[in-house]
Structures are given as C-alpha cells and as structure tokens.
Scaffold this active site. Structure first.
Site, mmCIF file in Angstrom:
data_model
loop_
_atom_site.group_PDB
_atom_site.id
_atom_site.type_symbol
_atom_site.label_atom_id
_atom_site.label_comp_id
_atom_site.label_asym_id
_atom_site.label_seq_id
_atom_site.Cartn_x
_atom_site.Cartn_y
_atom_site.Cartn_z
ATOM 1 N N LEU A 77 -11.968 18.599 -45.976
ATOM 2 C CA LEU A 77 -11.787 19.507 -46.821
ATOM 3 C C LEU A 77 -11.084 20.647 -46.757
ATOM 4 O O LEU A 77 -10.383 21.108 -46.882
ATOM 5 C CB LEU A 77 -13.887 19.575 -46.146
ATOM 6 C CG LEU A 77 -14.947 18.735 -46.837
ATOM 7 C CD1 LEU A 77 -16.188 19.406 -46.547
ATOM 8 C CD2 LEU A 77 -15.127 19.088 -48.596
ATOM 9 N N MET A 78 -10.880 19.883 -45.034
ATOM 10 C CA MET A 78 -9.909 21.100 -44.121
ATOM 11 C C MET A 78 -8.381 20.859 -44.653
ATOM 12 O O MET A 78 -7.821 21.884 -44.875
ATOM 13 C CB MET A 78 -10.404 20.773 -42.717
ATOM 14 C CG MET A 78 -11.222 21.360 -41.737
ATOM 15 S SD MET A 78 -11.617 21.263 -40.895
ATOM 16 C CE MET A 78 -10.230 22.169 -39.716
ATOM 17 N N LYS A 103 -18.859 29.422 -41.482
ATOM 18 C CA LYS A 103 -17.270 30.008 -41.928
ATOM 19 C C LYS A 103 -16.903 29.527 -43.112
ATOM 20 O O LYS A 103 -16.083 28.661 -42.730
ATOM 21 C CB LYS A 103 -16.631 30.407 -41.414
ATOM 22 C CG LYS A 103 -15.388 31.693 -42.092
ATOM 23 C CD LYS A 103 -14.669 32.432 -40.648
ATOM 24 C CE LYS A 103 -13.370 32.364 -41.467
ATOM 25 N NZ LYS A 103 -12.459 32.982 -40.432
ATOM 26 N N SER A 114 -4.622 43.776 -44.880
ATOM 27 C CA SER A 114 -4.196 43.229 -43.310
ATOM 28 C C SER A 114 -3.229 42.595 -43.479
ATOM 29 O O SER A 114 -4.054 41.213 -42.805
ATOM 30 C CB SER A 114 -4.610 43.533 -42.547
ATOM 31 O OG SER A 114 -5.542 44.628 -42.574
ATOM 32 N N LYS A 168 -1.374 38.321 -43.368
ATOM 33 C CA LYS A 168 -1.094 37.531 -42.204
ATOM 34 C C LYS A 168 0.989 37.427 -42.553
ATOM 35 O O LYS A 168 1.393 37.769 -43.161
ATOM 36 C CB LYS A 168 -1.730 36.196 -42.176
ATOM 37 C CG LYS A 168 -3.165 36.331 -41.836
ATOM 38 C CD LYS A 168 -3.520 34.773 -41.914
ATOM 39 C CE LYS A 168 -5.040 35.394 -41.862
ATOM 40 N NZ LYS A 168 -5.459 34.639 -40.055
ATOM 41 N N ARG A 226 -5.595 27.333 -45.462
ATOM 42 C CA ARG A 226 -6.624 26.571 -46.347
ATOM 43 C C ARG A 226 -7.981 25.958 -45.210
ATOM 44 O O ARG A 226 -8.514 25.849 -45.811
ATOM 45 C CB ARG A 226 -5.774 24.898 -46.812
ATOM 46 C CG ARG A 226 -5.285 23.590 -45.910
ATOM 47 C CD ARG A 226 -3.935 23.186 -46.743
ATOM 48 N NE ARG A 226 -4.264 22.272 -45.841
ATOM 49 C CZ ARG A 226 -3.246 22.085 -44.308
ATOM 50 N NH1 ARG A 226 -2.573 22.933 -44.988
ATOM 51 N NH2 ARG A 226 -2.764 20.392 -44.379
ATOM 52 N N ASP A 231 -9.232 27.602 -43.529
ATOM 53 C CA ASP A 231 -9.868 28.410 -43.001
ATOM 54 C C ASP A 231 -11.434 28.892 -42.664
ATOM 55 O O ASP A 231 -12.386 29.177 -43.027
ATOM 56 C CB ASP A 231 -9.824 30.043 -43.128
ATOM 57 C CG ASP A 231 -10.008 30.919 -41.934
ATOM 58 O OD1 ASP A 231 -10.019 30.986 -40.461
ATOM 59 O OD2 ASP A 231 -10.542 32.285 -42.572
ATOM 60 N N ASP A 256 -8.411 41.350 -42.288
ATOM 61 C CA ASP A 256 -7.368 40.152 -41.536
ATOM 62 C C ASP A 256 -8.930 39.268 -40.674
ATOM 63 O O ASP A 256 -9.285 38.322 -40.330
ATOM 64 C CB ASP A 256 -6.752 39.327 -40.616
ATOM 65 C CG ASP A 256 -6.404 38.379 -41.514
ATOM 66 O OD1 ASP A 256 -6.699 37.611 -41.525
ATOM 67 O OD2 ASP A 256 -5.463 38.107 -39.650
ATOM 68 N N GLU A 312 -11.673 38.976 -42.013
ATOM 69 C CA GLU A 312 -13.210 38.964 -42.639
ATOM 70 C C GLU A 312 -13.885 38.272 -42.113
ATOM 71 O O GLU A 312 -15.123 37.956 -42.700
ATOM 72 C CB GLU A 312 -12.265 38.943 -43.631
ATOM 73 C CG GLU A 312 -11.957 36.933 -44.407
ATOM 74 C CD GLU A 312 -11.259 36.613 -43.289
ATOM 75 O OE1 GLU A 312 -11.299 34.912 -42.515
ATOM 76 O OE2 GLU A 312 -10.252 37.345 -42.962
ATOM 77 N N ARG A 365 -15.683 37.399 -40.172
ATOM 78 C CA ARG A 365 -17.359 38.351 -39.065
ATOM 79 C C ARG A 365 -17.241 38.521 -40.433
ATOM 80 O O ARG A 365 -18.649 39.060 -39.893
ATOM 81 C CB ARG A 365 -17.266 38.432 -37.933
ATOM 82 C CG ARG A 365 -15.578 39.740 -38.586
ATOM 83 C CD ARG A 365 -15.220 40.321 -36.817
ATOM 84 N NE ARG A 365 -13.932 39.470 -36.832
ATOM 85 C CZ ARG A 365 -13.746 39.658 -35.100
ATOM 86 N NH1 ARG A 365 -13.211 41.062 -35.118
ATOM 87 N NH2 ARG A 365 -12.036 38.943 -35.189
#
Length: 568
Positions: A206-207, A295, A305, A307, A316, A318, A377, A379, A381
């Site tokens: 998936l990651m 998350k 903001s 990267k 991808r 995250d 960035d 985001e 949280r």
C-alpha cells in the site's frame, strides 16, 4: 507451506492455510534449495559436537559431512549471516544447502530480543542470496524459533514489481517447509510468522503504490476487497463502514475537510470493527474497544507551504499510518484474535490549488477547538484532530494513533526506532515489550506541558498547528494531538523515521518498510490477552465476594440458632 498469491483490484497480497499448502515430494528434492539453521559461537566458528538444530530433518550423514567440510575449511559464519553451498554429494539430495548462522548464546539487550533478531537476519540472508541466484523452490528446515524464521523468509522474499513488465520482474519464490508434519507445533509457528510477515507486506505494498493508482477512494476499495476475501476465515466478526465527504461534513470535521479541499480526490474515513464472540459473551465483563487511528494522506505535497521537489515522490507513503492500521486489523482477523477492535483511517490528499487551505486560516474542529494554520505542510495533525475526537464516541479503553507525522522524529531517533508519546506507563510498557519481541523497536518521547504551551500560545485561535519555537517538532506535534484526546490511555506513534528502509533492517529489502505492523499486531494480541486475564480476575473476585457473604450469613444464622437454643 507455500504462499499462494491472490490478486484483488490490482493489489497483490497473499493468503495461507492448511488447505493450500504444497509439499515437495522426494522426487522434487533434487530441484529444491534447503535452508537450515547452523549454530555458531560469537566468533563465527561452528559449535563443536552438533551444529544443527535438534529438530533438523537433514540426515545424520549430511549433517556430519557439512560440519566436517566447514571445520576443515576453517569457515567463519558470523551470527546473522549465511553461506550457500552448491556441490554434488551422495548424502545431499538437494540442489543447494544454505546455512543460516544462529548464535549459541547472546548478550542481553534491554531494547530487543537479540536471539530472535539474529534468527531473522540469518534466514533472510539465505533467502536474499537464493533470490540473487534466481532460485524459486526453497525448503526451510526445522529450527526452534520457527516464527522468527518464517517472518524473515517472507519479508525478505517480498518484491514490489507490480508496475514492471514481465521481462523485468523477478521470479516469485515458493517457500515451504522441509518437515511434512503439518500437525506439529513448528508448523503452527511457521504459519503464525507467515501471517505477521504477510500483513507487513500488505502495508509495504500500500505504501509503495503510486498516488495516481492509490487515491483515497481506491485505498478504501483495495482494503475492503482484501478484508472481504478473508471474511469467514476465523470467528472474528467484521463490520466495514465507509464514511464519505457528506458524512464528514455532518460530523463537523472541518479540519479534515480543509486539508482535503485542495485536491480533486474526495476524502474518506474508513471504519473497521472487529469483534470476537468471546468479548461479547453474557458471562464476561463488557469489553470497551481498543481504538487504532491511522493517518492516511495518500499524497502530501505540503499544500500551499509546498515541500522541496527532492524526494517528494516518497510522500506517496504518507498514508503509512493507515496502511499499518489496516494491516494490523487484517492480522487480528486472520489470527482469530479475541479482540474488540475499532480502526479509523482518515484518507485524503494535501495539494496546492485555488481551493486549498492557507497559512493564517482559522478552522473550527469537530471538538470545538479552533485551529490556526501556520503551515499547511503540518496537515496530518489537523486531519487526526478530527478523527481522534470522533474516536471518543466509542468510549475506548485505549487509543493508539499511528502516523508518518514529522520529519523531526527522524532527526531525533534516526531510522531505528518509532517515537512513542504515551499518557500511561502501562500502555507504553505493552508497546515496548511488543517491539522487543518483533524487532520493530520503539522509544518513548516526552509528552509535557512545555510543548503544550508552545502550541496553545496563539493569538488567533485555541491552538496552532506548528510552534514558533525551534526544535522539538515531533514533540509539539504530539502536544497538538493531545488537545483532542479525552481517553486517559492514549499513545501516539510517530513512524515517519521508520517509513522507509535503507539498509537499516537487514531482513527487509530497501523501500517502504510497513513498520511497525508486526509490533502493532503483537501489541493488540497482548493487550486483549491482558484484558481477558483482568476479566477472569474480576469474576474470581466476584465469586470470592459471594462466598464470603454466604459464609457470613451462615455464621449469623448459626449464631442466632445457638443463642436461641441456649436461651431455652
């Protein structure tokens, strides 16, 4: 046992069971490559007497031949390494024999079970070596720690080549047991290790998947289809709820929606409920659920903001927290875990556009707290704030969130440990013990008012999503999340530092790691086992109270009867 590949919606995972196992017959052994544990001392010298595991299925003559050959050549096999031999011998009916060097003794380590790690490293080294020779038929000889050997073999054999042409794909490796006794404890240990590794490999897949192929919606489809394919394999009951954008709006999840609105991809909250009948039986104490929150930023550009371009493609992954939570839930289902587990995965993208949220915006979260956006960035949280607040609806016994939240945790701990922020010692100790056993280690980080003050010292809103102070970025992120958690038992795992493997873990190929899936599965198992033990203790205490009351009543009546008799 052969790992049987199955494809669902373009995503490859694996399934296992006694019904699909394949056994190599004696006629196949000449084409098979055998991996056997070989016991050595700390210097790498073969242990005198018997270098093989007592349960080894290799013939006595072959064991003697190998030991003599290694001794005569004065070979050194450091614990955790391997050596593969190709040579014709009357006593060796195999194509090759790989020796996994296992330590006869180890020095104690407070953070990790060194012996298990050396077993994993050694067997993974064998598999990697055979993969380099493009060998596909591999048989594993018996060892005492078959679970760790199985984990290592299946983790090391993993290869993500979904989008490569057939000519550029590596041949798949069939891993099986040399021992044909499928009713043995070792077979069960092998199966257990396979499920642990297979679930981590799901998280890795998936990651690894590109964000144009794994959008929030397709993440939901992939995961739901995989769970449906395993439904009914155990007694665990599965309930899936897919929450769409309209539902998020009804729930006033304005932070979640603010992050998502810059992307053309719609946000989703994937909700999984896994309940074992034993947790709802009439004669048990009602069990509050354990909440796992992941998350799920399927791509994070940083938004307005934005990267730096370098290595942005790795964003991808995250959604690694959501991937690990989904994989953990799958492990609970397949292992028939006696659980009451709720998993929440907040899925969206963070993209720059005319509709993106902006630095300086103030957002009213689901909890009622207002959030000042200092950096778009930060985001993850903001999404987690709403999901964590929603988690309180289930009155959980504990909440554990998992997120690739900050690059700062990698600066603090490197790539060896996931950072854990925890409100109770008992909860952290359970997570730490699981990391000790699985090799996916964790390190406790500070959760204090010092960092809370840094995120609540704002003029525009109740909290700000980043701190003006320098340093401690992971600590202030955890402090921010703590403002949205009401459950007294809460742990936050910042896994950004362990998101990707770059030769850090020897039994994992380089790439997205899927860590700490096995630690989470082990934690869930031990957590529910502890709750069951507590339930039994409570029921025992209740029984003792009833007995004491009955004895007291009996004594009262006895005394009353005696007094009456004496009065006569």
């Amino acid at each position: 046992m052969k790992s049987n590949s199955v494809r669902y919606c373009g995503l490859v995972t694996t399934s296992v069971g006694r019904a699909i196992q394949r056994r190599c017959k004696s006629s196949d052994l000449s084409r098979a490559n055998v991996v056997a544990g070989f016991i050595v001392d700390s210097t790498g010298k073969a242990r005198p007497g018997n270098c093989f595991d007592p349960g080894s299925r290799l013939s006595g003559q072959l064991q003697k031949d190998v030991e003599r050959f290694v001794t005569e050549k004065e070979m050194l096999l450091k614990p955790g390494t391997s050596r593969t031999f190709y040579w014709p011998s009357g006593s060796m009916p195999f194509k090759s024999l790989s020796l996994a060097a296992l330590p006869d003794s180890v020095s104690p380590d407070l953070m990790v079970d060194i012996k298990k790690e050396k077993v994993r490293e050694a067997f993974a080294s064998c598999v990697k070596s055979l993969s380099g020779f493009k060998e596909t038929q591999v048989l594993i000889d018996n060892v005492q720690d078959m679970t760790s050997a199985s984990e290592a073999c299946h983790l090391a054999a993993y290869n993500f080549d979904m989008y490569k042409s057939e000519k550029n794909k590596k041949p798949a490796m069939d891993l099986d047991l040399l021992d044909e006794d499928d009713q043995s404890r070792l077979f069960d240990d092998w199966s257990y290790g396979f499920v642990l590794a297979d679930c981590q490999n799901l998280a890795r897949t998936l990651m690894e998947m590109p964000s144009n192929h794994l959008t929030p919606e397709s993440f939901v489809e992939e995961v739901v289809n995989i769970f449906e394919s395993h439904r009914g394999e155990s007694d665990v009951k599965l309930e899936v709820k897919i929450r769409n954008e309209d539902w998020l709006r009804e729930q006033n999840m304005s932070g979640f929606l603010a992050v998502a609105k810059g992307s053309a991809q719609k946000p989703f909250l994937l909700e999984l409920h896994l309940t074992h009948p034993s947790t709802t039986a009439k004669d048990t104490v009602p069990q509050q659920p354990l909440l796992l929150v992941g998350k799920g930023l399927c791509f994070d550009s940083g938004g307005i903001s934005i990267k730096p371009a370098a290595a942005m493609g790795s964003m991808r992954a995250d959604m690694g927290g959501a991937a690990c939570v989904a994989a953990t839930a799958l492990g609970a289902l397949r292992l028939n875990m006696k659980c009451n587990l709720v998993c929440l995965m907040g899925l969206c993208e963070n993209m720059p556009s005319a509709s993106s949220y902006k630095p300086g915006d103030v957002i009213l979260s689901r909890s009622g707290l207002s959030i000042e956006i200092d950096n778009t960035d930060a985001e993850g949280r903001v999404v987690l704030a709403d999901v964590l607040d929603y988690s309180q609806v289930f009155q959980p016994s504990a909440v554990v969130d998992v997120a690739t939240l900050t690059g700062a945790i990698g600066v603090a701990l490197g790539h060896g440990y996931a950072g854990v922020y925890c409100t109770t010692n008992k909860l952290f100790d359970q997570i730490k013990k699981s990391g000790y056993l699985t090799g996916d280690q964790v390190w406790r980080m500070p959760l204090s008012n010092y960092y809370v003050n840094q995120v609540t010292n704002t003029t525009l809103a109740d909290v700000t999503n980043t701190s003006k102070a320098k340093g401690g970025g992971s600590c202030t992120a955890a402090a921010f999340l703590s403002q949205f958690v009401k459950c007294p038992n809460w742990a936050h795992l910042d896994i950004a530092g362990v998101m990707e493997n770059k030769d850090d873990v020897k039994y994992l190929p380089n790439g997205m790691s899927g860590r700490p899936t096995r630690t989470l599965i082990n934690f869930c198992s031990s957590y529910f086992a502890f709750l069951k033990l507590s339930d039994s203790f409570v029921r025992t205490c209740d029984d003792l109270v009833v007995i004491v009351i009955c004895l007291a009543i009996f004594k009262i009546f006895s005394c009353t009867s005696e007094d009456t008799f004496l009065n006569r």
